[in-house]
Design a protein around this motif. Structure first.
Motif, PDB file in Angstrom:
ATOM      1  N   GLU A  15      -2.319  20.959   1.964  1.00  0.00           N
ATOM      2  CA  GLU A  15      -2.613  22.037   2.781  1.00  0.00           C
ATOM      3  C   GLU A  15      -3.817  21.707   3.923  1.00  0.00           C
ATOM      4  OE1 GLU A  15      -4.362  25.675   0.575  1.00  0.00           O
ATOM      5  OE2 GLU A  15      -2.481  25.180  -0.554  1.00  0.00           O
ATOM      6  N   ARG A  16      -3.612  22.425   4.780  1.00  0.00           N
ATOM      7  CA  ARG A  16      -4.871  22.211   5.857  1.00  0.00           C
ATOM      8  C   ARG A  16      -5.756  23.516   5.781  1.00  0.00           C
ATOM      9  NH1 ARG A  16      -3.914  17.607  10.021  1.00  0.00           N
ATOM     10  NH2 ARG A  16      -1.843  16.889   9.072  1.00  0.00           N
ATOM     11  N   THR A  17      -7.003  23.305   6.016  1.00  0.00           N
ATOM     12  CA  THR A  17      -7.853  24.373   6.118  1.00  0.00           C
ATOM     13  C   THR A  17      -7.735  24.873   7.633  1.00  0.00           C
ATOM     14  OG1 THR A  17      -9.750  22.877   6.920  1.00  0.00           O
ATOM     15  CG2 THR A  17      -9.528  23.522   4.451  1.00  0.00           C
ATOM     16  N   PRO A  18      -8.097  26.205   7.165  1.00  0.00           N
ATOM     17  CA  PRO A  18      -7.878  27.023   8.658  1.00  0.00           C
ATOM     18  C   PRO A  18      -8.906  26.622   9.716  1.00  0.00           C
ATOM     19  CG  PRO A  18      -8.728  28.491   6.913  1.00  0.00           C
ATOM     20  CD  PRO A  18      -8.401  27.229   6.318  1.00  0.00           C
TER      21      PRO A  18
ATOM     22  N   LEU B 107      -5.544  16.090  27.659  1.00  0.00           N
ATOM     23  CA  LEU B 107      -7.015  16.033  27.966  1.00  0.00           C
ATOM     24  C   LEU B 107      -6.906  16.215  29.660  1.00  0.00           C
ATOM     25  CD1 LEU B 107      -8.033  13.210  25.864  1.00  0.00           C
ATOM     26  CD2 LEU B 107      -8.034  15.605  25.433  1.00  0.00           C
TER      27      LEU B 107
ATOM     28  N   ARG C 201       0.173   4.096  -1.212  1.00  0.00           N
ATOM     29  CA  ARG C 201      -0.642   5.162  -1.242  1.00  0.00           C
ATOM     30  C   ARG C 201      -0.776   5.956   0.121  1.00  0.00           C
ATOM     31  NH1 ARG C 201      -6.038   3.703  -3.541  1.00  0.00           N
ATOM     32  NH2 ARG C 201      -5.636   2.034  -2.048  1.00  0.00           N
ATOM     33  N   PHE C 202      -1.279   5.148   1.060  1.00  0.00           N
ATOM     34  CA  PHE C 202      -1.333   5.555   2.377  1.00  0.00           C
ATOM     35  C   PHE C 202      -0.138   6.036   3.045  1.00  0.00           C
ATOM     36  CE2 PHE C 202      -2.863   6.348   6.522  1.00  0.00           C
ATOM     37  CZ  PHE C 202      -4.150   6.893   6.288  1.00  0.00           C
ATOM     38  N   ALA C 203      -0.286   7.431   3.172  1.00  0.00           N
ATOM     39  CA  ALA C 203       1.309   8.085   3.608  1.00  0.00           C
ATOM     40  C   ALA C 203       1.063   9.115   4.686  1.00  0.00           C
ATOM     41  CB  ALA C 203       2.459   8.292   2.811  1.00  0.00           C
ATOM     42  N   GLY C 204       1.879   9.689   4.995  1.00  0.00           N
ATOM     43  CA  GLY C 204       1.520  11.080   5.915  1.00  0.00           C
ATOM     44  C   GLY C 204       0.861  12.037   4.782  1.00  0.00           C
ATOM     45  N   TYR C 205       0.206  13.017   5.472  1.00  0.00           N
ATOM     46  CA  TYR C 205      -0.532  13.960   4.806  1.00  0.00           C
ATOM     47  C   TYR C 205       0.388  15.312   4.712  1.00  0.00           C
ATOM     48  CZ  TYR C 205      -3.972  17.149   3.194  1.00  0.00           C
ATOM     49  OH  TYR C 205      -4.686  18.118   2.391  1.00  0.00           O
TER      50      TYR C 205
ATOM     51  N   GLY D 183      -8.493  19.449   9.547  1.00  0.00           N
ATOM     52  CA  GLY D 183      -8.342  20.319   8.491  1.00  0.00           C
ATOM     53  C   GLY D 183      -7.780  19.903   7.014  1.00  0.00           C
TER      54      GLY D 183
ATOM     55  N   ASP E  79       1.004  -1.191   0.193  1.00  0.00           N
ATOM     56  CA  ASP E  79      -0.059   0.007   0.016  1.00  0.00           C
ATOM     57  C   ASP E  79       0.731   1.219  -0.051  1.00  0.00           C
ATOM     58  OD1 ASP E  79      -2.850   1.065   1.862  1.00  0.00           O
ATOM     59  OD2 ASP E  79      -1.934   1.890   0.146  1.00  0.00           O
TER      60      ASP E  79
ATOM     61  N   ALA F 137     -10.499  15.558  21.943  1.00  0.00           N
ATOM     62  CA  ALA F 137      -9.108  14.966  22.015  1.00  0.00           C
ATOM     63  C   ALA F 137      -8.618  15.283  20.630  1.00  0.00           C
ATOM     64  CB  ALA F 137      -9.039  13.491  22.208  1.00  0.00           C
ATOM     65  N   THR F 138      -8.991  14.978  19.408  1.00  0.00           N
ATOM     66  CA  THR F 138      -8.529  15.087  18.119  1.00  0.00           C
ATOM     67  C   THR F 138      -9.125  15.704  17.109  1.00  0.00           C
ATOM     68  OG1 THR F 138      -8.956  12.933  17.602  1.00  0.00           O
ATOM     69  CG2 THR F 138      -6.962  13.092  18.763  1.00  0.00           C
ATOM     70  N   ALA F 139     -10.230  16.403  17.299  1.00  0.00           N
ATOM     71  CA  ALA F 139     -10.795  17.002  16.124  1.00  0.00           C
ATOM     72  C   ALA F 139     -10.951  18.605  16.298  1.00  0.00           C
ATOM     73  CB  ALA F 139     -11.967  16.249  15.961  1.00  0.00           C
TER      74      ALA F 139
END
Ligand SMILES: Nc1ncnc2c1ncn2[C@@H]1O[C@H](COP(=O)(O)OP(=O)(O)OP(=O)(O)O)[C@@H](O)[C@H]1O
Ligand SMILES: [Mg+2]
Lengths: 307, 307
Positions: free
Chosen positions: A40-43, B53, A33-37, B106, A31, A146-148
């Protein structure tokens, strides 16, 4: 059973036997394709909008059976009946008596929200719990925080969703009526000119009612994770306030009665945009502000980063 | 020099009067680190403190060079977290859930959709991704939780008891996935478990907690017995063990009896193991168990913990 073992067999200790099938490597899954992103990130300010959008999709039964879509859409359909009915009558009459002004205004805009007041309360009772209760009950908020998304942005996103849903109920039927009135007029340009001033009033009235019930409904729903309790609590609170207002009214405390009825506060204030109704405006504005502010504080306090 | 991934410095966490973490100091920098401890040892508490957290009553935690208590937004976007409890919205599909969590962190919509399907594919949920989560088995929920934790390409991902509720096959697959995340995808992994074997199969380092205190923090290879200590085979009967030991010794591979059913080969090289396999096959002796001779990882950990 021999006491001394036979000599070692040939190939003893040699390389493992080769299975012909395994001699050539079998298919391997890579695989890549799946790698670190790294894109760009949205504000971060877009997060509440995203949350609001997905919350609305979920509340209106996306990817769920028709039963979860039925109640909200049935309520909206019921709310459209007065407007659509009046427009039908108007269309029939104007073909019967062409060129004549109707003797009466069948359904004034100022009366519409009051007429569908019960539906608006039910709509808030059904839709606002759908926005927050599943998150609380399934502990989605702990993952979110926690993470979003931060609790503050979460509350903002849910409020936007609640507001959008409520506007659907307080705005769509009246705007449909307005559009119909313009369309079925003998002269559309004239009707537009006549009725144009009503459009901002319609929007203002819709916003006043929607903001009130979306904020209050969300705050009540956030107390519990159970949808049924939230619906019951909201209906009970609203009905209770109306009953209480009735009691004060019958004992001569009229101002208090107006300022306490959770149904009268937003609808009569909204109505005032169209005509001078005889209400204690200041007292009702204070009640309106208190309900909104207390609800927002309660919401903000309810959602915290949870360990 | 780059700061370590995670630096925990003299951290104390209390729940009321209960001391959940007692002056824990540890540095985590390995590609995959296991957090090992019995129920209630403080594994989840340590993870939550690192994620910011909960705020320690004493001490300092830095993550990727930032103070954990003040880096909530950074953590939300650059860190993945798989909580130990259920945390996914039951009335959404896994695909929608993962997409919308990625967006909240993001990712623009298109990237979120693409990466969500890749992440779900990676965890083996591509078939069921369009079903509502409320209909998922425990194993599917665990996979969906894992998918959401990696979808945004985090630098580090925290997995709290990822094998809970999985059957042996599911557990094996989950461990293989975790290994892949740290090896192939280059994401730092912190995984907690009370099962040593889970950690041995996935991690490069281990942090052992006991009653809120740090009991050991080691690289696994320093703990793991090497083949230099030899290998110990276990067979079904003492006669079989006798025969195997004699045959191996005569074949030029020194071996001696150990315990009732055991045979130890001090030379644990691959060639010796091949010989052992062939001898066992030749005499029709079933191998019950094959393990490093010089104590197990458990033994090594117990030694480390009691030092
Ligand atoms: N919210 C809380 N309130 C009070 N005490 C808590 C709370 N959370 C955890 N504790 C206590 O803190 C200690 C550590 O808990 P923690 O959840 O970190 O353990 P753990 O190692 O993750 O255990 P498990 O393997 O069961 O998940 C336990 O004794 C627990 O009872
Ligand atoms: Mg735990």
């Amino acid at each position: 059973m021999s006491t001394s073992p036979p000599p070692p067999p040939p190939g003893f200790g040699g390389p493992p036997p080769q299975d012909p099938a395994s001699a050539t490597p079998r298919a391997q899954v890579h695989d890549v394709r799946f790698a670190g992103y790294t894109g760009e990130r949205t504000p971060t300010w877009t997060a509440p909008l995203t949350l609001a959008w997905w919350s609305l999709l979920r509340a209106f039964g996306r990817r769920r059976g028709w039963t979860s879509k039925f109640v909200p859409f049935a309520l909206l359909g019921l709310a459209l009946i007065p407007g659509v009915g009046v427009l039908t009558v108007r269309a029939l009459l104007s073909s019967e008596f062409p060129g004549q002004e109707l003797p009466i205004e069948l359904l004034p805009y100022s009366a519409y929200l009051g007429m569908i007041g019960t539906l608006i309360v039910l709509w808030a009772a059904v839709v606002t719990p759908e926005l927050v209760c599943p998150d609380i009950q399934a502990r989605v908020t702990s993952l979110y925080f926690a993470t979003a998304i931060s609790p503050g942005r979460y509350v903002l996103g849910k409020w936007l969703a609640s507001m959008a849903a409520m506007l659907g109920m307080t705005l769509v039927p009246v705007v449909v009526l307005w559009l119909g009135n313009v369309m079925f007029a003998d002269s559309i340009p004239d009707a537009l000119a006549d009725d144009a001033a009503n459009l901002p009033r319609i929007v203002g009235a819709g916003v006043i009612v929607a903001a009130f019930f979306s904020t209050l409904g969300l705050a009540v729903a956030a107390v519990t994770g159970r949808r049924a309790y939230a619906i019951g609590a909201f209906v009970g609170l609203t009905l209770g306030s109306v009953v209480l207002a009735g009691v004060f009214d019958s004992t001569g405390h009229e101002t208090l009665a107006f300022a306490l009825s959770l149904v009268a506060i937003p609808t009569l204030l909204a109505q005032r945009l169209f005509e001078d109704n005889d209400i204690p405006v200041v007292a009702m504005c204070v009640s309106y502000a208190v309900v909104i502010v207390v609800s927002l504080i309660a919401l903000r306090a309810r959602f915290r980063v949870q360990p | 020099m780059a700061p370590p991934l995670i630096q925990v410095d003299d951290v104390v966490v209390k729940y009321g009067n209960h001391l959940a973490l007692d002056r824990v100091s540890v540095t985590v920098d390995a590609p995959a680190t296991g957090l090992l401890g019995a129920n209630g040892a403080g594994k989840s508490t340590l993870m939550k403190a690192i994620l910011g957290l909960l705020t320690p009553t004493q001490g300092r935690i830095s993550i990727m060079g930032h103070d954990a208590a003040k880096a909530a937004d950074l953590v939300r976007r650059r860190v993945g977290y798989m909580p130990e409890h259920d945390c996914l919205p039951p009335t959404m599909t896994a695909a929608d859930t993962v997409v919308h969590l990625a967006q909240l962190r993001g990712l623009p919509r298109r990237d979120a959709v693409r990466r969500a399907s890749e992440a779900l594919f990676t965890v083996g949920l591509e078939e069921e991704r369009s079903r509502l989560i409320e209909g998922y088995s425990q194993g599917m929920k665990q996979r969906a939780k894992l998918a959401q934790s990696i979808v945004h390409g985090p630098d580090v991902v925290f997995l709290d008891e990822p094998t809970t509720g999985l059957d042996p096959a599911g557990r094996g697959e989950m461990l293989a996935l975790i290994r892949r995340i740290s090896h192939d995808l280059g994401i730092h992994v912190i995984v907690s478990s009370h099962i040593l074997d889970d950690i041995r199969r996935t991690c490069d380092g281990v942090v052992v907690l006991r009653d809120g205190r740090l009991a050991a923090a080691e690289a696994l290879e320093t703990l793991a017995p090497t083949s230099a200590q030899g290998m110990r085979a276990e067979v079904g009967s003492s006669e079989a063990a006798d025969r195997l030991a004699t045959a191996l010794t005569q074949g030029g591979f020194p071996a001696h009896r150990d315990g009732e059913h055991g045979v130890v080969m001090p030379d644990g090289s691959d060639r010796s193991l091949d010989a052992l396999r062939d001898a066992a096959a030749h005499y029709g002796i079933a191998l019950r168990k094959l393990a490093p001779a010089g104590g197990t990882l458990e033994d090594a950990l117990v030694t480390a913990m009691t030092e």
